[in-house]
Scaffold this motif. Structure first.
Motif, mmCIF file in Angstrom:
data_model
loop_
_atom_site.group_PDB
_atom_site.id
_atom_site.type_symbol
_atom_site.label_atom_id
_atom_site.label_comp_id
_atom_site.label_asym_id
_atom_site.label_seq_id
_atom_site.Cartn_x
_atom_site.Cartn_y
_atom_site.Cartn_z
ATOM 1 N N ILE A 159 0.430 -10.606 5.978
ATOM 2 C CA ILE A 159 -1.004 -10.878 5.968
ATOM 3 C C ILE A 159 -1.686 -9.839 5.075
ATOM 4 O O ILE A 159 -1.851 -8.690 5.475
ATOM 5 C CB ILE A 159 -1.616 -10.817 7.383
ATOM 6 C CG1 ILE A 159 -0.851 -11.712 8.342
ATOM 7 C CG2 ILE A 159 -3.091 -11.184 7.341
ATOM 8 C CD1 ILE A 159 -0.981 -13.192 8.054
ATOM 9 N N PRO A 160 -2.080 -10.199 3.855
ATOM 10 C CA PRO A 160 -2.718 -9.222 2.962
ATOM 11 C C PRO A 160 -4.104 -8.845 3.464
ATOM 12 O O PRO A 160 -4.809 -9.656 4.059
ATOM 13 C CB PRO A 160 -2.811 -9.975 1.628
ATOM 14 C CG PRO A 160 -2.833 -11.416 2.005
ATOM 15 C CD PRO A 160 -1.978 -11.536 3.245
ATOM 16 N N ASP A 161 -4.501 -7.582 3.260
ATOM 17 C CA ASP A 161 -5.836 -7.156 3.673
ATOM 18 C C ASP A 161 -6.681 -6.681 2.495
ATOM 19 O O ASP A 161 -7.817 -6.257 2.686
ATOM 20 C CB ASP A 161 -5.754 -6.046 4.733
ATOM 21 C CG ASP A 161 -4.898 -4.868 4.285
ATOM 22 O OD1 ASP A 161 -4.601 -4.781 3.085
ATOM 23 O OD2 ASP A 161 -4.530 -4.046 5.143
ATOM 24 N N ARG A 162 -6.134 -6.734 1.288
ATOM 25 C CA ARG A 162 -6.887 -6.347 0.101
ATOM 26 C C ARG A 162 -6.775 -7.431 -0.959
ATOM 27 O O ARG A 162 -5.847 -8.240 -0.931
ATOM 28 C CB ARG A 162 -6.374 -5.021 -0.486
ATOM 29 C CG ARG A 162 -6.554 -3.815 0.418
ATOM 30 C CD ARG A 162 -5.995 -2.584 -0.275
ATOM 31 N NE ARG A 162 -5.963 -1.436 0.605
ATOM 32 C CZ ARG A 162 -6.961 -0.571 0.748
ATOM 33 N NH1 ARG A 162 -8.071 -0.748 0.062
ATOM 34 N NH2 ARG A 162 -6.857 0.447 1.573
ATOM 35 N N PHE A 163 -7.687 -7.407 -1.908
ATOM 36 C CA PHE A 163 -7.644 -8.350 -3.005
ATOM 37 C C PHE A 163 -6.639 -7.898 -4.053
ATOM 38 O O PHE A 163 -6.216 -6.742 -4.089
ATOM 39 C CB PHE A 163 -9.024 -8.484 -3.643
ATOM 40 C CG PHE A 163 -9.956 -9.389 -2.876
ATOM 41 C CD1 PHE A 163 -9.607 -9.878 -1.629
ATOM 42 C CD2 PHE A 163 -11.183 -9.751 -3.392
ATOM 43 C CE1 PHE A 163 -10.452 -10.704 -0.913
ATOM 44 C CE2 PHE A 163 -12.041 -10.573 -2.692
ATOM 45 C CZ PHE A 163 -11.680 -11.051 -1.447
ATOM 46 N N ALA A 164 -6.273 -8.828 -4.925
ATOM 47 C CA ALA A 164 -5.365 -8.514 -6.024
ATOM 48 C C ALA A 164 -5.965 -7.398 -6.875
ATOM 49 O O ALA A 164 -7.169 -7.345 -7.103
ATOM 50 C CB ALA A 164 -5.130 -9.763 -6.879
ATOM 51 N N ILE A 180 -16.063 -8.665 2.375
ATOM 52 C CA ILE A 180 -15.372 -9.920 2.063
ATOM 53 C C ILE A 180 -13.860 -9.767 2.235
ATOM 54 O O ILE A 180 -13.161 -10.729 2.577
ATOM 55 C CB ILE A 180 -15.723 -10.412 0.635
ATOM 56 C CG1 ILE A 180 -15.286 -11.866 0.445
ATOM 57 C CG2 ILE A 180 -15.119 -9.498 -0.416
ATOM 58 C CD1 ILE A 180 -15.932 -12.850 1.385
ATOM 59 N N GLU A 181 -13.320 -8.559 2.035
ATOM 60 C CA GLU A 181 -11.896 -8.339 2.304
ATOM 61 C C GLU A 181 -11.608 -8.479 3.802
ATOM 62 O O GLU A 181 -10.568 -9.020 4.192
ATOM 63 C CB GLU A 181 -11.461 -6.962 1.799
ATOM 64 C CG GLU A 181 -11.307 -6.905 0.288
ATOM 65 C CD GLU A 181 -10.895 -5.528 -0.211
ATOM 66 O OE1 GLU A 181 -9.994 -5.441 -1.062
ATOM 67 O OE2 GLU A 181 -11.494 -4.537 0.254
ATOM 68 N N LYS A 182 -12.531 -8.015 4.637
ATOM 69 C CA LYS A 182 -12.372 -8.187 6.081
ATOM 70 C C LYS A 182 -12.435 -9.662 6.453
ATOM 71 O O LYS A 182 -11.674 -10.130 7.309
ATOM 72 C CB LYS A 182 -13.448 -7.397 6.825
ATOM 73 C CG LYS A 182 -13.277 -5.882 6.732
ATOM 74 C CD LYS A 182 -14.394 -5.159 7.465
ATOM 75 C CE LYS A 182 -14.223 -3.649 7.354
ATOM 76 N NZ LYS A 182 -15.327 -2.914 8.028
ATOM 77 N N CYS A 183 -13.354 -10.402 5.797
ATOM 78 C CA CYS A 183 -13.446 -11.844 6.048
ATOM 79 C C CYS A 183 -12.128 -12.524 5.688
ATOM 80 O O CYS A 183 -11.613 -13.358 6.439
ATOM 81 C CB CYS A 183 -14.579 -12.455 5.221
ATOM 82 S SG CYS A 183 -16.236 -11.946 5.714
ATOM 83 N N ASN A 184 -11.591 -12.172 4.536
ATOM 84 C CA ASN A 184 -10.340 -12.777 4.081
ATOM 85 C C ASN A 184 -9.172 -12.397 4.985
ATOM 86 O O ASN A 184 -8.268 -13.200 5.234
ATOM 87 C CB ASN A 184 -10.048 -12.341 2.643
ATOM 88 C CG ASN A 184 -9.849 -13.522 1.721
ATOM 89 O OD1 ASN A 184 -10.298 -14.624 1.993
ATOM 90 N ND2 ASN A 184 -9.170 -13.299 0.615
ATOM 91 N N PHE A 185 -9.177 -11.158 5.466
ATOM 92 C CA PHE A 185 -8.140 -10.683 6.375
ATOM 93 C C PHE A 185 -8.183 -11.486 7.680
ATOM 94 O O PHE A 185 -7.144 -11.915 8.202
ATOM 95 C CB PHE A 185 -8.354 -9.191 6.644
ATOM 96 C CG PHE A 185 -7.285 -8.530 7.479
ATOM 97 C CD1 PHE A 185 -5.942 -8.824 7.298
ATOM 98 C CD2 PHE A 185 -7.625 -7.589 8.440
ATOM 99 C CE1 PHE A 185 -4.961 -8.201 8.068
ATOM 100 C CE2 PHE A 185 -6.664 -6.960 9.204
ATOM 101 C CZ PHE A 185 -5.325 -7.268 9.018
ATOM 102 N N ALA A 186 -9.389 -11.703 8.201
ATOM 103 C CA ALA A 186 -9.544 -12.498 9.428
ATOM 104 C C ALA A 186 -9.096 -13.937 9.203
ATOM 105 O O ALA A 186 -8.401 -14.529 10.042
ATOM 106 C CB ALA A 186 -11.001 -12.467 9.891
ATOM 107 N N PHE A 187 -9.466 -14.511 8.073
ATOM 108 C CA PHE A 187 -9.110 -15.899 7.763
ATOM 109 C C PHE A 187 -7.600 -16.059 7.597
ATOM 110 O O PHE A 187 -7.005 -17.046 8.055
ATOM 111 C CB PHE A 187 -9.839 -16.333 6.496
ATOM 112 C CG PHE A 187 -9.628 -17.785 6.127
ATOM 113 C CD1 PHE A 187 -9.683 -18.780 7.080
ATOM 114 C CD2 PHE A 187 -9.368 -18.140 4.810
ATOM 115 C CE1 PHE A 187 -9.488 -20.119 6.744
ATOM 116 C CE2 PHE A 187 -9.179 -19.466 4.463
ATOM 117 C CZ PHE A 187 -9.231 -20.457 5.426
#
Length: 351
Positions: free
Chosen positions: A88-93, A177-184
């Motif tokens: 599960i990635p928690d950071r963007f590329a 937004i990284e937290k949002c993506n991590f949750a998603f």
């Protein structure tokens, strides 16, 4: 004085300096008497603030490491190339590119790795490990040709996700937004809301909103914008609202971001995307939607309407709010039961 106590004292002193700076009036100075005269220095010191933040991060990481060691973990030095990445990635590329970790590389070249990361043994191969947190430190160690210092501790999937999120949340390291993506990403992987809430140290209502933001905006758009660390919840919700309202403008936004120069900051990319959402779309004529009435013991409970935008349930005025709240609290359990029933029917058909 122990190393841990001195580190905490240093952080507190620097924190006091930051507090004093915040209280000082613009242009206020302090005097420091010296032989042959006096010297004035400005209370505002970005360098001290940066140092204080760094010390606090080290202290918080150290406290988390101490807790893990007390609970049965142990520190080892591992080859970074042999450690698997988190599922599960928690950071963007780009967060681990050479430019992004240059300061960390310089620090570790001079002082080594101060605080260990965390890895867990693989269930099917205890001699191999998967990173839980500390990937930037691991990338820096690999860049320098060093071993990666890590606490090794057996963890199940849910525990690993919670520790991964906790380490980032404690340092306020991930952007909104990284937290949002991590949750998603956790939601898509099948983790329950309790685990997702624990991993980001927030409540269910916030998690629901964060997942909605990441689910509404396509990943291609999010990656094109980047982490946008200065963009908070309110402005991301504004982008979601416009993205939903102006679908014909999506192509324009994506083309603008694709042609934006690499030197454009993530904040500017966000502003570019938001400003391009200008098209006014005429609302379609309302259509009659199929409806279904839910009754119980001769009492009307609710009406369900089905449309292209999804199903809606409207409760009758006679239904007490307490029942609605109770139903909302049971919704996740009901949905899980539904999914289990669907899986069971699918298995029966295959057999």
């Amino acid at each position: 004085m122990s190393r841990k106590d001195s580190k905490g004292m240093f952080a507190n002193v620097l924190g006091k300096l930051s507090d004093d700076e915040a209280e000082a009036k613009p242009g206020e100075t302090t005097g420091a008497g010296q032989a042959g005269g006096s010297r004035e220095r400005s209370l505002t010191s970005p360098h001290l603030k940066k140092v204080a933040a760094g010390v606090r991060q080290i202290q918080e990481r150290g406290e988390l490491a101490d807790r893990l060691l007390k609970d049965g973990g142990y520190v080892s030095e591992l080859d970074p190339a042999e450690i698997l990445l988190s599922s599960i990635p928690d950071r963007f590329a780009g967060a681990y590119d050479e430019a992004a970790i240059s300061e960390l590389v310089a620090s570790m070249r001079e002082r080594g790795q101060i605080v260990p990361g965390l890895v867990r043994p693989l269930k099917d191969d205890p001699q191999r490990y998967q990173i839980v947190y500390g990937r930037r430190r691991m990338a820096a160690a690999q860049k320098l040709g060093l071993k990666f210092k890590a606490i090794i501790r057996p963890l199940d999937d849910a525990e690993a996700i919670v520790f991964q999120g906790e380490e980032n949340s404690a340092r306020n390291d991930l952007s909104f937004i990284e937290k949002c993506n991590f949750a998603f990403a956790q939601e898509k992987a099948g983790y329950d809301r309790a685990t997702i809430c624990a991993s980001l140290s927030t409540g269910k209502s916030h998690i629901s909103e964060m997942i909605r933001i990441a689910a509404t905006l396509p990943q291609s758009l999010l990656q094109a914008i980047g982490s946008a660390p200065e963009i908070g919840r309110r402005r991301w919700l504004e982008l979601v609202e416009k993205w939903t309202a102006f679908p014909k403008a999506h192509t324009v936004v994506e083309e603008l971001l694709a042609n934006a120069g690499a030197e454009m900051s993530s904040q500017d990319r966000f502003a570019l995307a938001l400003s391009a959402m200008f098209e006014k779309v005429q609302a379609p004529e309302p259509k009659a939607l199929p409806r279904e009435t839910i009754m119980s013991k001769g009492m009307k409970l609710a009406e369900v309407s089905y449309g292209t935008a999804g199903a809606r349930m409207s409760f009758a005025k006679s239904v007490p709010p307490e029942f609605v709240a109770y139903l909302a609290g049971q919704m996740e359990t009901i949905h899980d039961a539904y999914l289990q029933e669907i899986r069971a029917k699918t298995t029966d058909k295959r057999s």
